[in-house]
Write an enzyme that holds these catalytic residues in place. Structure first.
Site, PDB file in Angstrom:
ATOM      1  N   LYS A   5       0.821  -1.211   0.000  1.00  0.00           N
ATOM      2  CA  LYS A   5       0.000   0.000   0.000  1.00  0.00           C
ATOM      3  C   LYS A   5       0.852   1.257   0.000  1.00  0.00           C
ATOM      4  CE  LYS A   5      -4.344  -1.597   2.034  1.00  0.00           C
ATOM      5  NZ  LYS A   5      -5.320  -1.403   3.118  1.00  0.00           N
ATOM      6  N   LYS A  19      -8.751 -13.439  -8.590  1.00  0.00           N
ATOM      7  CA  LYS A  19      -9.869 -13.450  -7.638  1.00  0.00           C
ATOM      8  C   LYS A  19     -10.886 -12.375  -7.981  1.00  0.00           C
ATOM      9  CE  LYS A  19      -9.544 -13.374  -3.067  1.00  0.00           C
ATOM     10  NZ  LYS A  19      -8.945 -13.216  -1.729  1.00  0.00           N
ATOM     11  N   LYS A  42     -13.626  -6.133  -6.025  1.00  0.00           N
ATOM     12  CA  LYS A  42     -14.495  -5.009  -6.377  1.00  0.00           C
ATOM     13  C   LYS A  42     -13.764  -3.979  -7.227  1.00  0.00           C
ATOM     14  CE  LYS A  42     -13.836  -2.050  -2.396  1.00  0.00           C
ATOM     15  NZ  LYS A  42     -13.421  -0.713  -2.799  1.00  0.00           N
TER      16      LYS A  42
END
Ligand code: TRP
Length: 352
Positions: A134, A215, A218
């Protein structure tokens, strides 16, 4: 709904050190309020949380404090907290059987995190894969992102959880939680239960419909690959009908048929039928018939969830009341742990 996959499960086995006469095993998990849940979140996680209710004492919370470790638009965050809560309730999480709350509503998560952080070696945090990933993606990195695993350890240890249902991506955070608990128990005296990860038995791994090698997520750039729980039926049907399949026309799970394999595992997860049974049922039939049946089955499973969501999301007063009673129950436990920890580290008792 008569579905084998959603029958209540017996209590999970008691970990060493928990006596059978003690209260129920404590299960805790949190999730960031990320907006819309998708089929992968539902079948891979929320279905299991649902099954654990009743036989365990469950703490399910919305990790709003974790959410702000990366920049968020305040109005969107607020909307997403309510919407996630409504989706969880629609999936069957039940405030009568579980403590459902917002992390920021309970005094103790950040307070315990402070104490735990003071004895957590910096190197443990700098090694975390999620921190490295991140922070690489952001121009400026807030200290909260580094502190993230400590807050998560505090979430878990505050309630002395035995089992923590988490996905693959959070397993490293659970390991550091165990290390932090063991260190505190050693540095002071036995205080925290050392929690175990709980990986659901179905562990349904749902892949993108458009790219079945990755996978379902969203943030998939191709949103047609993602079925959201609150997609209306015609949208669900369109996404499934346009799912990537493979050459060859057989409905069979195989390593070289990731598209059909994924549709079979979705079909199996939503109906409770085994993949082998489904293969038999569709032997000699084409992909068209098969996809139509997958769409029907997914819609039959999701439509009641979507309708319940519509109801819950209209009723903000009810959602607030769920958060209130969840936070009250959680707070009682949190205060106990916090005052024990404060005493152990040498703070003077808080004036009342
Ligand atoms: N970090 C978790 C996630 O992003 C959410 C989370 C916060 C959590 N605190 C937790 C999960 C405690 C389990 C236990 O998915």
């Amino acid at each position: 709904m008569s579905n084998a996959a959603i029958q209540p499960a017996p209590a999970v086995a008691l970990p060493a050190g928990v006596s059978a006469t003690a209260a129920k095993p404590i299960v805790l998990t949190g999730a960031q309020p990320s907006g819309k849940l998708h089929l992968g979140n539902y079948l891979g996680a929320v279905v299991n949380w649902d099954k654990m209710q009743g036989a365990n004492e469950c703490f399910y919370f919305i990790a709003d404090q974790h959410a702000i470790t990366v920049p968020k638009v305040p109005a969107e965050l607020r909307k997403n907290i309510y919407s996630c809560l409504a989706q969880y309730l629609a999936c069957g999480l039940d405030p009568q059987r579980s403590h459902i709350f917002a992390q920021s509503h309970v005094v103790g998560h950040t307070e315990l995190a402070w104490v735990l952080g003071c004895s957590c070696p910096l190197g443990w945090l700098e090694r975390m894969t999620q921190f490295k990933d991140k922070s690489r993606k952001q121009e400026s990195v807030g200290a909260g992102l580094l502190y993230y695993p400590i807050l998560m350890a505090a979430d878990i240890l505050l309630y002395n959880a035995h089992f923590v249902p988490v996905g693959e991506d959070q397993k490293q955070h659970l390991e550091i939680t165990r290390d932090i608990a063991e260190k505190f128990n050693r540095d002071y005296s036995p205080t925290f239960n050392v929690p175990e990860p709980f990986i659901g038995e179905t562990g349904a791994r749902i892949m993108s419909l458009q790219n079945p090698e990755t996978k379902m997520s969203k943030s998939d750039p191709n949103q047609n690959g993602v079925v959201f729980l609150i997609d209306p039926p015609d949208v669900v049907r369109k996404k499934i009908q346009s799912a990537v399949t493979d050459s060859g026309g057989e409905v069979r799970a195989a390593a070289d048929k990731p598209g059909i394999t994924n549709l079979l595992s979705i079909f199996s997860a939503v109906t409770g039928q085994s993949v082998a049974d489904l293969e038999n049922e569709f032997a000699g039939k084409g992909y068209g018939d098969f996809k139509r049946a997958v769409a029907d089955a997914v819609i039959a499973r999701l439509e009641p969830v979507r309708l319940r969501y519509e109801e819950f999301s209209k009723d903000t007063a009810y959602l607030d009341s769920v958060l209130k009673s969840g936070a009250e129950a959680a707070q009682r436990v949190a205060y106990k742990t916090l005052s024990k920890v404060y005493r152990k580290v040498g703070f003077v008792e808080r004036p009342r």
